[in-house]
Design a protein around this motif. Structure first.
Motif, PDB file in Angstrom:
ATOM      1  N   UNK A   1       0.832  -1.199   0.000  1.00 37.26           N
ATOM      2  CA  UNK A   1       0.000   0.000   0.000  1.00 37.26           C
ATOM      3  C   UNK A   1       0.873   1.259   0.000  1.00 37.26           C
ATOM      4  N   UNK A   2       1.976   1.216   0.697  1.00 35.63           N
ATOM      5  CA  UNK A   2       2.928   2.328   0.677  1.00 35.63           C
ATOM      6  C   UNK A   2       3.402   2.576  -0.751  1.00 35.63           C
ATOM      7  N   UNK A   3       3.801   1.515  -1.426  1.00 37.27           N
ATOM      8  CA  UNK A   3       4.276   1.636  -2.807  1.00 37.27           C
ATOM      9  C   UNK A   3       3.180   2.176  -3.719  1.00 37.27           C
ATOM     10  N   UNK A   4       1.963   1.714  -3.528  1.00 42.18           N
ATOM     11  CA  UNK A   4       0.849   2.165  -4.362  1.00 42.18           C
ATOM     12  C   UNK A   4       0.624   3.670  -4.199  1.00 42.18           C
ATOM     13  N   UNK A   5       0.602   4.133  -2.975  1.00 42.96           N
ATOM     14  CA  UNK A   5       0.367   5.558  -2.717  1.00 42.96           C
ATOM     15  C   UNK A   5       1.488   6.404  -3.315  1.00 42.96           C
ATOM     16  N   UNK A   6       2.719   5.972  -3.153  1.00 42.44           N
ATOM     17  CA  UNK A   6       3.859   6.721  -3.690  1.00 42.44           C
ATOM     18  C   UNK A   6       3.822   6.721  -5.213  1.00 42.44           C
ATOM     19  N   UNK A   7       3.560   5.568  -5.816  1.00 48.30           N
ATOM     20  CA  UNK A   7       3.509   5.480  -7.281  1.00 48.30           C
ATOM     21  C   UNK A   7       2.385   6.345  -7.837  1.00 48.30           C
ATOM     22  N   UNK A   8       1.236   6.323  -7.190  1.00 47.66           N
ATOM     23  CA  UNK A   8       0.109   7.136  -7.653  1.00 47.66           C
ATOM     24  C   UNK A   8       0.377   8.634  -7.505  1.00 47.66           C
ATOM     25  N   UNK A   9       1.205   9.003  -6.543  1.00 45.08           N
ATOM     26  CA  UNK A   9       1.547  10.414  -6.350  1.00 45.08           C
ATOM     27  C   UNK A   9       2.428  10.931  -7.489  1.00 45.08           C
ATOM     28  N   UNK A  10       3.165  10.019  -8.127  1.00 44.14           N
ATOM     29  CA  UNK A  10       3.973  10.392  -9.284  1.00 44.14           C
ATOM     30  C   UNK A  10       5.259  11.099  -8.938  1.00 44.14           C
ATOM     31  N   UNK A  11       5.801  11.829  -9.929  1.00 42.32           N
ATOM     32  CA  UNK A  11       7.061  12.545  -9.794  1.00 42.32           C
ATOM     33  C   UNK A  11       8.144  11.599  -9.270  1.00 42.32           C
ATOM     34  N   UNK A  12       8.269  10.436  -9.903  1.00 47.43           N
ATOM     35  CA  UNK A  12       9.139   9.375  -9.413  1.00 47.43           C
ATOM     36  C   UNK A  12      10.620   9.659  -9.613  1.00 47.43           C
ATOM     37  N   UNK A  13      10.949  10.700 -10.381  1.00 45.55           N
ATOM     38  CA  UNK A  13      12.350  11.093 -10.537  1.00 45.55           C
ATOM     39  C   UNK A  13      12.795  12.077  -9.462  1.00 45.55           C
ATOM     40  N   UNK A  14      11.850  12.519  -8.636  1.00 49.05           N
ATOM     41  CA  UNK A  14      12.175  13.463  -7.553  1.00 49.05           C
ATOM     42  C   UNK A  14      13.088  12.779  -6.540  1.00 49.05           C
ATOM     43  N   UNK A  15      14.073  13.529  -6.066  1.00 51.08           N
ATOM     44  CA  UNK A  15      15.009  13.005  -5.067  1.00 51.08           C
ATOM     45  C   UNK A  15      14.414  13.074  -3.667  1.00 51.08           C
ATOM     46  N   UNK A  16      14.703  12.047  -2.895  1.00 52.22           N
ATOM     47  CA  UNK A  16      14.307  11.968  -1.492  1.00 52.22           C
ATOM     48  C   UNK A  16      15.587  11.991  -0.674  1.00 52.22           C
ATOM     49  N   UNK A  17      15.714  12.974   0.203  1.00 46.85           N
ATOM     50  CA  UNK A  17      16.895  13.044   1.067  1.00 46.85           C
ATOM     51  C   UNK A  17      16.617  12.241   2.341  1.00 46.85           C
ATOM     52  N   UNK A  18      17.493  11.323   2.625  1.00 48.38           N
ATOM     53  CA  UNK A  18      17.335  10.434   3.774  1.00 48.38           C
ATOM     54  C   UNK A  18      17.672  11.182   5.062  1.00 48.38           C
ATOM     55  N   UNK A  19      16.854  10.971   6.094  1.00 47.38           N
ATOM     56  CA  UNK A  19      17.086  11.580   7.406  1.00 47.38           C
ATOM     57  C   UNK A  19      17.437  10.487   8.412  1.00 47.38           C
ATOM     58  N   UNK A  20      17.942  10.884   9.556  1.00 44.65           N
ATOM     59  CA  UNK A  20      18.269   9.896  10.593  1.00 44.65           C
ATOM     60  C   UNK A  20      17.002   9.193  11.077  1.00 44.65           C
ATOM     61  N   UNK A  21      15.872   9.887  11.068  1.00 47.97           N
ATOM     62  CA  UNK A  21      14.607   9.262  11.468  1.00 47.97           C
ATOM     63  C   UNK A  21      14.294   8.044  10.585  1.00 47.97           C
ATOM     64  N   UNK A  22      14.544   8.177   9.288  1.00 44.53           N
ATOM     65  CA  UNK A  22      14.241   7.090   8.355  1.00 44.53           C
ATOM     66  C   UNK A  22      15.002   5.817   8.699  1.00 44.53           C
ATOM     67  N   UNK A  23      16.192   5.982   9.224  1.00 40.04           N
ATOM     68  CA  UNK A  23      17.078   4.827   9.434  1.00 40.04           C
ATOM     69  C   UNK A  23      16.855   4.116  10.774  1.00 40.04           C
ATOM     70  N   UNK A  24      16.035   4.687  11.629  1.00 44.96           N
ATOM     71  CA  UNK A  24      15.805   4.101  12.958  1.00 44.96           C
ATOM     72  C   UNK A  24      14.668   3.092  12.923  1.00 44.96           C
TER      73      UNK A  24
END
Length: 169
Positions: free
Chosen positions: A3-26
């Motif tokens: 479901x996470x993948x579906x929501x992200x894919x439907x939102x589009x702009x898949x070439x947009x960069x995502x900057x990783x935060x320390x929160x993401x890695x915990x």
């Protein structure tokens, strides 16, 4: 994660960069070991999410999409209701057990049907392997967690999962 993948894919702009935060890695237990400060496209992260199933990747995508995991969970619950799911409540973007989080096979089948109709997700889920390039330049071959996909040529993919209470799904 489906479901996470579906929501992200439907939102589009898949070439947009995502900057990783320390929160993401915990998070545990399955991680890709992306590091704070690194940047990846949404498409790279979607591939890693659906092929390798990294929980850190799920958190990064959720935060990028909605600003926080909590806000993303609200989006997940709303999207599930739109799909006709009535027996699910999401708290995290990774599907791991959490207080108040639950779903049913019927609800997840609704998600799977719509995800499979999405051409981007269908192509990703059909990949037996994906070469993930870290920002350091290191390339790591990720093997799809879907053993049926890797074993039988006629299988064309879907996201797998495992929790102690649900078993292999």
């Amino acid at each position: 994660k489906l479901l996470t993948a579906l929501i992200v894919a439907e939102a589009g702009d898949l070439d947009k960069k995502v900057k990783i935060t320390s929160y993401d890695t915990r998070c545990e237990p399955t991680k890709l070991y992306i590091q704070p400060g690194q940047s990846y496209t949404r498409l790279q992260l979607l591939n890693a999410l659906l092929v390798k199933s990294g929980n850190d990747v799920a958190r990064a995508l959720a935060r990028d999409n909605a600003g926080s995991v909590e806000e993303f969970a609200a989006k997940m619950n709303a999207r599930m209701r739109e799909l006709g799911g009535t027996s699910s409540n999401f708290v995290t973007p990774n599907g791991l057990p959490a207080k108040g989080q639950h779903s049913t096979a019927r609800d997840m089948a609704r998600v799977a049907r719509v995800a499979y109709m999405n051409p981007v997700l269908r192509e990703i889920m059909d990949n037996r392997y994906y070469s993930f390039r870290f920002t350091t330049g290191k390339v790591v071959p990720l093997r799809n967690t879907n053993r049926v996909l890797r074993t039988y040529s006629f299988c064309n993919g879907m996201k797998t999962g495992y929790t102690r209470s649900a078993g292999h799904c």
